[in-house]
Design a protein around this motif. Structure first.
Motif, PDB file in Angstrom:
ATOM      1  N   THR A  61      52.638  88.895 108.649  1.00  0.00           N
ATOM      2  CA  THR A  61      51.783  87.790 109.099  1.00  0.00           C
ATOM      3  C   THR A  61      52.582  86.637 109.698  1.00  0.00           C
ATOM      4  OG1 THR A  61      51.773  86.788 106.888  1.00  0.00           O
ATOM      5  CG2 THR A  61      49.959  88.314 107.428  1.00  0.00           C
ATOM      6  N   HIS A  62      53.772  86.376 109.128  1.00  0.00           N
ATOM      7  CA  HIS A  62      54.607  85.308 109.689  1.00  0.00           C
ATOM      8  C   HIS A  62      56.023  85.443 109.150  1.00  0.00           C
ATOM      9  CE1 HIS A  62      53.282  83.669 105.858  1.00  0.00           C
ATOM     10  NE2 HIS A  62      54.140  82.675 105.949  1.00  0.00           N
ATOM     11  N   ILE A  63      56.893  84.565 109.613  1.00  0.00           N
ATOM     12  CA  ILE A  63      58.326  84.760 109.439  1.00  0.00           C
ATOM     13  C   ILE A  63      58.836  84.443 108.028  1.00  0.00           C
ATOM     14  CG2 ILE A  63      58.911  82.421 110.292  1.00  0.00           C
ATOM     15  CD1 ILE A  63      60.818  85.637 111.174  1.00  0.00           C
ATOM     16  N   ARG A  65      60.103  84.357 104.231  1.00  0.00           N
ATOM     17  CA  ARG A  65      60.773  85.482 103.575  1.00  0.00           C
ATOM     18  C   ARG A  65      59.928  86.189 102.519  1.00  0.00           C
ATOM     19  NH1 ARG A  65      65.592  82.694 100.119  1.00  0.00           N
ATOM     20  NH2 ARG A  65      64.331  81.670  98.546  1.00  0.00           N
ATOM     21  N   ASP A  66      58.907  85.508 102.010  1.00  0.00           N
ATOM     22  CA  ASP A  66      58.059  86.182 101.019  1.00  0.00           C
ATOM     23  C   ASP A  66      57.016  87.086 101.685  1.00  0.00           C
ATOM     24  OD1 ASP A  66      57.086  83.610 101.879  1.00  0.00           O
ATOM     25  OD2 ASP A  66      55.474  83.766 100.413  1.00  0.00           O
ATOM     26  N   HIS A  67      57.094  87.187 103.019  1.00  0.00           N
ATOM     27  CA  HIS A  67      56.203  88.079 103.766  1.00  0.00           C
ATOM     28  C   HIS A  67      56.999  89.110 104.560  1.00  0.00           C
ATOM     29  CE1 HIS A  67      52.594  85.552 102.989  1.00  0.00           C
ATOM     30  NE2 HIS A  67      53.567  84.696 102.722  1.00  0.00           N
ATOM     31  N   ILE A  68      58.148  88.677 105.105  1.00  0.00           N
ATOM     32  CA  ILE A  68      58.929  89.559 105.984  1.00  0.00           C
ATOM     33  C   ILE A  68      60.127  90.180 105.279  1.00  0.00           C
ATOM     34  CG2 ILE A  68      60.554  87.838 106.956  1.00  0.00           C
ATOM     35  CD1 ILE A  68      60.021  89.142 109.691  1.00  0.00           C
ATOM     36  N   GLY A 243      46.968  85.444 105.169  1.00  0.00           N
ATOM     37  CA  GLY A 243      48.387  85.065 105.250  1.00  0.00           C
ATOM     38  C   GLY A 243      48.606  83.731 104.553  1.00  0.00           C
ATOM     39  N   ASP A 244      49.356  82.844 105.198  1.00  0.00           N
ATOM     40  CA  ASP A 244      49.561  81.492 104.651  1.00  0.00           C
ATOM     41  C   ASP A 244      48.948  80.451 105.588  1.00  0.00           C
ATOM     42  OD1 ASP A 244      50.896  82.616 102.552  1.00  0.00           O
ATOM     43  OD2 ASP A 244      52.890  81.876 103.086  1.00  0.00           O
ATOM     44  N   ALA A 245      47.878  80.839 106.278  1.00  0.00           N
ATOM     45  CA  ALA A 245      47.307  80.000 107.348  1.00  0.00           C
ATOM     46  C   ALA A 245      46.794  78.657 106.832  1.00  0.00           C
ATOM     47  CB  ALA A 245      46.166  80.745 108.032  1.00  0.00           C
ATOM     48  N   PRO A 271      44.724  81.710 101.478  1.00  0.00           N
ATOM     49  CA  PRO A 271      45.989  81.406 102.126  1.00  0.00           C
ATOM     50  C   PRO A 271      47.018  80.766 101.185  1.00  0.00           C
ATOM     51  CG  PRO A 271      44.301  79.825 102.790  1.00  0.00           C
ATOM     52  CD  PRO A 271      43.611  80.890 101.990  1.00  0.00           C
ATOM     53  N   HIS A 272      48.284  81.119 101.457  1.00  0.00           N
ATOM     54  CA  HIS A 272      49.429  80.461 100.834  1.00  0.00           C
ATOM     55  C   HIS A 272      49.381  80.457  99.306  1.00  0.00           C
ATOM     56  CE1 HIS A 272      52.534  76.975 101.126  1.00  0.00           C
ATOM     57  NE2 HIS A 272      53.118  78.134 100.963  1.00  0.00           N
ATOM     58  N   HIS A 273      49.017  81.615  98.746  1.00  0.00           N
ATOM     59  CA  HIS A 273      49.201  81.849  97.310  1.00  0.00           C
ATOM     60  C   HIS A 273      48.487  80.830  96.426  1.00  0.00           C
ATOM     61  CE1 HIS A 273      52.167  84.233  99.344  1.00  0.00           C
ATOM     62  NE2 HIS A 273      52.701  83.130  99.833  1.00  0.00           N
ATOM     63  N   GLY A 274      47.372  80.313  96.938  1.00  0.00           N
ATOM     64  CA  GLY A 274      46.629  79.346  96.133  1.00  0.00           C
ATOM     65  C   GLY A 274      47.287  77.985  96.100  1.00  0.00           C
TER      66      GLY A 274
HETATM   67 ZN   LIG Z   1      53.890  82.951 101.569  1.00  0.00          ZN
END
Ligand SMILES: [Zn+2]
Length: 370
Positions: A61-63, A65-68, A243-245, A271-274
């Motif tokens: 979803t985006h750059i 590190r907890d996603h890529i 994602g983390d939008a 988004p963004h883990h709450g």
């Molecule tokens: Zn994240």
């Protein structure tokens, strides 16, 4: 059948989606968590027979590190995994931020690890379903969508081209931070939440409503704003994977699709883990959601924030509000309280440390299978 597995992914997301026949389902991954998650994901894929390692799609979803991170350890920096294929990778690289597509030998990502990633991506099907261009949308209808084998549809709710362009000036810094080999938790990251205790007293609904009104500052990270946000539709199931939008960006896209009434959702990976900075009242009220999903073990950022969970419980149109946490942690287990569930009219589900939280959607019902 459609299943969603929110794997344990440290502070991040790694969502394994399967649909079609239960025996040999179609499958895709939305994000691959941290580098540690990637190693575990590789073991999971390796445990499948070789002829079942084909993926319709992998989305990063985006750059951050907890996603890529998991993409590196699972695929980029590892040996070729026999039988593994992915028909497409959706990920917006540096050239996409300008509305271009990567040209020439390989795209420069501006960091050593980034170069390795782009070399690798250049050999894959990269945003192929978008003719190599950015996966993004404009703030108007129709929103772009792609149909997949087995009857699954993904509609792109974000990012806009404008949000991608805003990432440009900080791209190099973000890539370096995201792809660093060593995991380090820095003091400043932990400071964001210092002072909030793992335990909390909430006497009554007024106290919960008061908590929901606190800490209203908004996320301002260009990387989070560049998240690919997707609406997954399969038969009668509709799931928002955010994602983390940014909260306001998501709300605008949701209201484009459903301007006159709340958008009916079976589930919403928030988004963004709450984070309290990514969940506003207007977004929560723009949907009628049966199952709110939060992915994080609380590492590094101590998510989810109490204020964000309180907002869901107070503003959820669907009653009782149901919240699923992919793993139990000291930051989310306070919500596992019979007293509070009764007082505040909500339900909770916790996944486990081994396999996270798995949901099965069939015939209008939602089953928790782990
Ligand atoms: Zn994240």
């Amino acid at each position: 059948m459609l299943t969603l597995q929110l794997l344990p992914a440290r502070e991040g997301d790694a969502i394994w989606v399967r649909w079609g026949s239960a025996d040999v389902p179609y499958q895709m991954l939305i994000d691959m968590g941290t580098q540690e998650t990637g190693t575990e994901l590789r073991e999971r894929i390796s445990a499948l027979p070789e002829d079942q390692r084909a993926f319709e799609l992998i989305v990063v979803t985006h750059i951050d590190r907890d996603h890529i991170g998991g993409l590196l350890s699972c695929l980029v920096d590892a040996e070729l995994l026999p039988g593994f294929t992915a028909k497409d990778f959706w990920f917006n690289g540096f050239a996409h931020l300008d509305g271009l597509k990567p040209q020439g030998e390989f795209e420069s990502m501006g960091a050593v690890q980034g170069e390795r990633l782009s070399r690798w991506l250049d050999k894959q099907n990269w945003n192929k379903q978008f003719a190599g261009e950015a996966v993004c949308c404009e703030n108007k209808l129709p929103l772009p969508y792609r149909d997949f084998e087995g009857g699954m549809r993904l509609t792109v709710l974000g990012p806009t081209a404008k949000r991608l362009s805003e990432l440009k000036s900080v791209w190099r810094k973000e890539v370096e931070a995201a792809l660093k080999k060593t995991q380090q938790s820095t003091a400043s990251e932990g400071l964001e939440r210092m002072g909030t205790s793992s335990h909390r007293t909430l006497e009554n609904k007024a106290a919960l409503a008061d908590l929901a009104e606190q800490q209203l500052a908004r996320d301002n990270s260009p990387a989070n704003a560049s998240s690919i946000a997707l609406l997954l539709e399969y038969q009668d199931t509709r799931i928002l994977l955010a994602g983390d939008a940014f909260s306001t960006d998501l709300k605008e896209s949701v209201q484009l699709i459903s301007p006159d009434q709340p958008l009916e959702l079976t589930a919403f990976k928030v988004p963004h883990h709450g984070s309290r900075r990514n969940l506003c009242k207007a977004l929560i009220e723009s949907v009628n959601c049966r199952f709110w999903l939060i992915s994080t073990d609380g590492s590094r950022f101590q998510h989810p924030d109490d204020e964000a969970v309180a907002r869901i419980l107070i503003h959820s149109k669907h009653r009782p509000a149901t919240v699923g946490f992919n793993v139990r942690s000291e930051f989310n287990e306070k919500w596992d309280s019979d007293d509070w569930r009764q007082k505040f009219d909500y339900c909770t589900t916790y996944g486990n440390a081994e396999d996270g939280l798995s949901l099965k959607f069939q015939g209008g019902s939602i089953l928790v299978t782990q």
